[in-house]
Design a protein around this motif. Structure first.
Motif, PDB file in Angstrom:
ATOM      1  N   TYR A  87     -17.274   2.418 -62.120  1.00 54.08           N
ATOM      2  CA  TYR A  87     -16.724   3.693 -61.575  1.00 54.08           C
ATOM      3  C   TYR A  87     -16.794   4.076 -60.156  1.00 54.08           C
ATOM      4  O   TYR A  87     -15.654   4.003 -59.406  1.00 54.08           O
ATOM      5  CB  TYR A  87     -17.265   4.964 -62.231  1.00 54.08           C
ATOM      6  N   ARG A  88     -18.081   3.700 -59.394  1.00 56.87           N
ATOM      7  CA  ARG A  88     -18.157   4.019 -58.251  1.00 56.87           C
ATOM      8  C   ARG A  88     -17.059   3.077 -57.203  1.00 56.87           C
ATOM      9  O   ARG A  88     -16.556   3.888 -56.397  1.00 56.87           O
ATOM     10  CB  ARG A  88     -19.634   4.030 -57.818  1.00 56.87           C
ATOM     11  N   PRO A  89     -17.138   1.742 -57.285  1.00 59.26           N
ATOM     12  CA  PRO A  89     -16.356   1.094 -56.515  1.00 59.26           C
ATOM     13  C   PRO A  89     -14.796   1.498 -56.615  1.00 59.26           C
ATOM     14  O   PRO A  89     -13.924   1.396 -55.770  1.00 59.26           O
ATOM     15  CB  PRO A  89     -16.721  -0.239 -56.781  1.00 59.26           C
ATOM     16  N   GLU A  90     -14.448   1.574 -57.990  1.00 56.82           N
ATOM     17  CA  GLU A  90     -13.203   1.721 -58.355  1.00 56.82           C
ATOM     18  C   GLU A  90     -12.718   3.152 -57.653  1.00 56.82           C
ATOM     19  O   GLU A  90     -11.409   3.417 -57.161  1.00 56.82           O
ATOM     20  CB  GLU A  90     -12.812   1.573 -59.553  1.00 56.82           C
ATOM     21  N   PHE A  91     -13.497   4.290 -57.921  1.00 53.96           N
ATOM     22  CA  PHE A  91     -13.148   5.510 -57.543  1.00 53.96           C
ATOM     23  C   PHE A  91     -13.023   5.483 -56.031  1.00 53.96           C
ATOM     24  O   PHE A  91     -12.164   6.195 -55.525  1.00 53.96           O
ATOM     25  CB  PHE A  91     -14.208   6.537 -57.970  1.00 53.96           C
ATOM     26  N   THR A  92     -14.002   4.658 -55.449  1.00 57.91           N
ATOM     27  CA  THR A  92     -14.128   4.772 -54.010  1.00 57.91           C
ATOM     28  C   THR A  92     -12.738   4.201 -53.218  1.00 57.91           C
ATOM     29  O   THR A  92     -11.954   4.672 -52.366  1.00 57.91           O
ATOM     30  CB  THR A  92     -15.216   3.807 -53.294  1.00 57.91           C
ATOM     31  N   GLU A  93     -12.110   2.963 -54.102  1.00 58.34           N
ATOM     32  CA  GLU A  93     -11.053   2.338 -53.834  1.00 58.34           C
ATOM     33  C   GLU A  93      -9.804   3.264 -53.725  1.00 58.34           C
ATOM     34  O   GLU A  93      -8.948   3.584 -52.908  1.00 58.34           O
ATOM     35  CB  GLU A  93     -10.757   1.106 -54.472  1.00 58.34           C
ATOM     36  N   LEU A  94      -9.679   4.159 -54.946  1.00 57.54           N
ATOM     37  CA  LEU A  94      -8.878   5.137 -55.029  1.00 57.54           C
ATOM     38  C   LEU A  94      -8.694   6.275 -54.115  1.00 57.54           C
ATOM     39  O   LEU A  94      -7.590   6.474 -53.435  1.00 57.54           O
ATOM     40  CB  LEU A  94      -8.738   5.754 -56.662  1.00 57.54           C
ATOM     41  N   LEU A  95      -9.779   6.519 -53.624  1.00 52.81           N
ATOM     42  CA  LEU A  95     -10.027   7.726 -52.566  1.00 52.81           C
ATOM     43  C   LEU A  95      -9.715   7.033 -51.229  1.00 52.81           C
ATOM     44  O   LEU A  95      -8.830   7.914 -50.675  1.00 52.81           O
ATOM     45  CB  LEU A  95     -11.441   8.199 -52.706  1.00 52.81           C
ATOM     46  N   GLU A  96     -10.088   6.040 -50.854  1.00 54.39           N
ATOM     47  CA  GLU A  96      -9.374   5.345 -49.663  1.00 54.39           C
ATOM     48  C   GLU A  96      -7.911   4.946 -49.696  1.00 54.39           C
ATOM     49  O   GLU A  96      -7.585   5.503 -48.700  1.00 54.39           O
ATOM     50  CB  GLU A  96     -10.105   3.972 -49.580  1.00 54.39           C
ATOM     51  N   PHE A  97      -7.275   4.798 -50.920  1.00 53.00           N
ATOM     52  CA  PHE A  97      -5.849   4.839 -50.902  1.00 53.00           C
ATOM     53  C   PHE A  97      -5.389   6.432 -50.595  1.00 53.00           C
ATOM     54  O   PHE A  97      -4.561   6.454 -49.751  1.00 53.00           O
ATOM     55  CB  PHE A  97      -5.405   4.557 -52.162  1.00 53.00           C
ATOM     56  N   ILE A 119       6.157   3.559 -55.686  1.00 53.09           N
ATOM     57  CA  ILE A 119       6.864   3.577 -54.432  1.00 53.09           C
ATOM     58  C   ILE A 119       6.317   5.029 -53.777  1.00 53.09           C
ATOM     59  O   ILE A 119       6.344   5.947 -54.527  1.00 53.09           O
ATOM     60  CB  ILE A 119       8.481   3.765 -54.420  1.00 53.09           C
ATOM     61  N   PHE A 120       5.806   4.911 -52.673  1.00 57.31           N
ATOM     62  CA  PHE A 120       5.193   6.107 -51.803  1.00 57.31           C
ATOM     63  C   PHE A 120       5.925   6.187 -50.635  1.00 57.31           C
ATOM     64  O   PHE A 120       6.531   5.408 -50.100  1.00 57.31           O
ATOM     65  CB  PHE A 120       3.778   5.935 -51.599  1.00 57.31           C
ATOM     66  N   THR A 121       5.942   7.533 -50.393  1.00 54.28           N
ATOM     67  CA  THR A 121       6.686   8.039 -49.174  1.00 54.28           C
ATOM     68  C   THR A 121       5.647   8.721 -48.220  1.00 54.28           C
ATOM     69  O   THR A 121       5.758   9.954 -48.081  1.00 54.28           O
ATOM     70  CB  THR A 121       8.007   8.802 -49.345  1.00 54.28           C
ATOM     71  N   PRO A 122       4.698   8.186 -47.509  1.00 52.43           N
ATOM     72  CA  PRO A 122       3.731   8.902 -46.843  1.00 52.43           C
ATOM     73  C   PRO A 122       4.243   9.443 -45.342  1.00 52.43           C
ATOM     74  O   PRO A 122       5.294   8.727 -44.901  1.00 52.43           O
ATOM     75  CB  PRO A 122       2.446   7.963 -46.785  1.00 52.43           C
ATOM     76  N   ILE A 168      -6.586   9.021 -49.089  1.00 57.57           N
ATOM     77  CA  ILE A 168      -6.803   9.378 -47.722  1.00 57.57           C
ATOM     78  C   ILE A 168      -5.638   8.732 -46.944  1.00 57.57           C
ATOM     79  O   ILE A 168      -5.128   9.176 -46.219  1.00 57.57           O
ATOM     80  CB  ILE A 168      -8.373   8.847 -47.226  1.00 57.57           C
ATOM     81  N   ALA A 169      -5.150   7.327 -47.098  1.00 60.70           N
ATOM     82  CA  ALA A 169      -4.248   6.526 -46.255  1.00 60.70           C
ATOM     83  C   ALA A 169      -2.958   7.024 -46.748  1.00 60.70           C
ATOM     84  O   ALA A 169      -2.030   6.800 -45.629  1.00 60.70           O
ATOM     85  CB  ALA A 169      -4.325   5.139 -46.872  1.00 60.70           C
ATOM     86  N   GLN A 170      -2.702   8.099 -47.582  1.00 58.63           N
ATOM     87  CA  GLN A 170      -1.414   8.615 -47.970  1.00 58.63           C
ATOM     88  C   GLN A 170      -1.218   9.619 -47.270  1.00 58.63           C
ATOM     89  O   GLN A 170       0.010  10.473 -47.291  1.00 58.63           O
ATOM     90  CB  GLN A 170      -1.194   8.648 -49.352  1.00 58.63           C
ATOM     91  N   THR A 171      -1.957  10.432 -46.492  1.00 56.50           N
ATOM     92  CA  THR A 171      -2.040  11.553 -45.566  1.00 56.50           C
ATOM     93  C   THR A 171      -2.517  11.484 -44.306  1.00 56.50           C
ATOM     94  O   THR A 171      -2.919  10.399 -43.675  1.00 56.50           O
ATOM     95  CB  THR A 171      -2.707  12.837 -46.203  1.00 56.50           C
ATOM     96  N   THR A 172      -2.296  12.315 -43.468  1.00 56.52           N
ATOM     97  CA  THR A 172      -2.641  12.225 -41.922  1.00 56.52           C
ATOM     98  C   THR A 172      -4.093  12.845 -41.853  1.00 56.52           C
ATOM     99  O   THR A 172      -4.547  12.788 -40.576  1.00 56.52           O
ATOM    100  CB  THR A 172      -1.788  12.798 -41.179  1.00 56.52           C
ATOM    101  N   ASN A 173      -4.756  13.250 -42.768  1.00 49.00           N
ATOM    102  CA  ASN A 173      -6.011  13.927 -42.509  1.00 49.00           C
ATOM    103  C   ASN A 173      -6.916  13.860 -43.883  1.00 49.00           C
ATOM    104  O   ASN A 173      -6.175  14.486 -44.854  1.00 49.00           O
ATOM    105  CB  ASN A 173      -5.754  15.553 -42.134  1.00 49.00           C
TER     106      ASN A 173
END
Length: 195
Positions: A88-98, A62-65, A100-105
């Motif tokens: 690693y590359r596709p899974e790390f990329t997916e995690l990084l995109e997540f 549960i997240f509270t962005p 980024i989506a949890q913050t405003t910048n």
């Protein structure tokens, strides 16, 4: 900060994020956020997690962005478990995109390099040269992806390698960082980010 909520930190990762073998207050996200006057960090991290494990976990958590900052440190268990490097590359990329989506910048997302555990006593009978070489390969990927997405990157690997000459940087389990090393990581993060 009167009249405003304290800044928040979401810490995503594995044992290096939750501070396996040290008390809660010595984890690097805890040390850092306390110094900065943030709320205690929210952790989505467990010892032994690979990138796939973390991806699975974020579907359940549960997240509270939006969070003020989000950190991501993951990949050592991909290497340790001998997983296919191409994952690693596709899974790390997916995690990084997540992340980024949890913050405003995107500039409020911090990727940390994977520490080099080849210098620990735990690794001495496990081909340290191979470990170091493979960790380098993983870090080349996470650094490149971080640069592509415009997030912050903090190279803590050289700090982990200082344990060669300073055993006090390793916890009693002979593998994970001590609170002293985590403090050095926090200082490096502060210098990288300049909060």
């Amino acid at each position: 900060m009167s009249g405003r909520a304290s800044p928040t930190w979401l810490a995503l990762g594995d044992s290096y994020t939750i501070g396996e073998a040290v008390p809660l207050h010595l984890r690097w996200p805890h040390q850092l956020t306390r110094q900065l006057g943030f709320c205690n960090p929210q952790y989505v991290a467990t010892t032994g997690w690979t990138t796939r494990d973390l991806l699975d976990a974020i579907t359940e958590a549960i997240f509270t962005p939006p969070y003020t900052w989000v950190s991501l440190l993951i990949g050592v268990n991909n290497q340790y478990q001998g997983l296919d490097f191409s994952l690693y590359r596709p899974e790390f990329t997916e995690l990084l995109e997540f992340a980024i989506a949890q913050t405003t910048n995107a500039r409020h997302v911090l990727v940390l390099s994977i520490p080099d555990y080849s210098v620990t006593s735990f690794a001495q009978d496990k081909d340290p040269a191979k470990i170091q070489r493979e960790i380098e390969q993983y870090n080349q990927v996470n650094r490149q992806i971080a640069e592509e997405y415009g997030v912050r990157y903090c190279d803590i690997t050289p700090i982990s390698q200082q344990a060669t000459d300073d055993p006090s940087l390793i916890a009693d389990d002979g593998l994970h960082p001590s609170g002293k090393m985590y403090q050095l990581w926090g200082e490096k993060v502060k210098n990288t980010v300049r909060f």
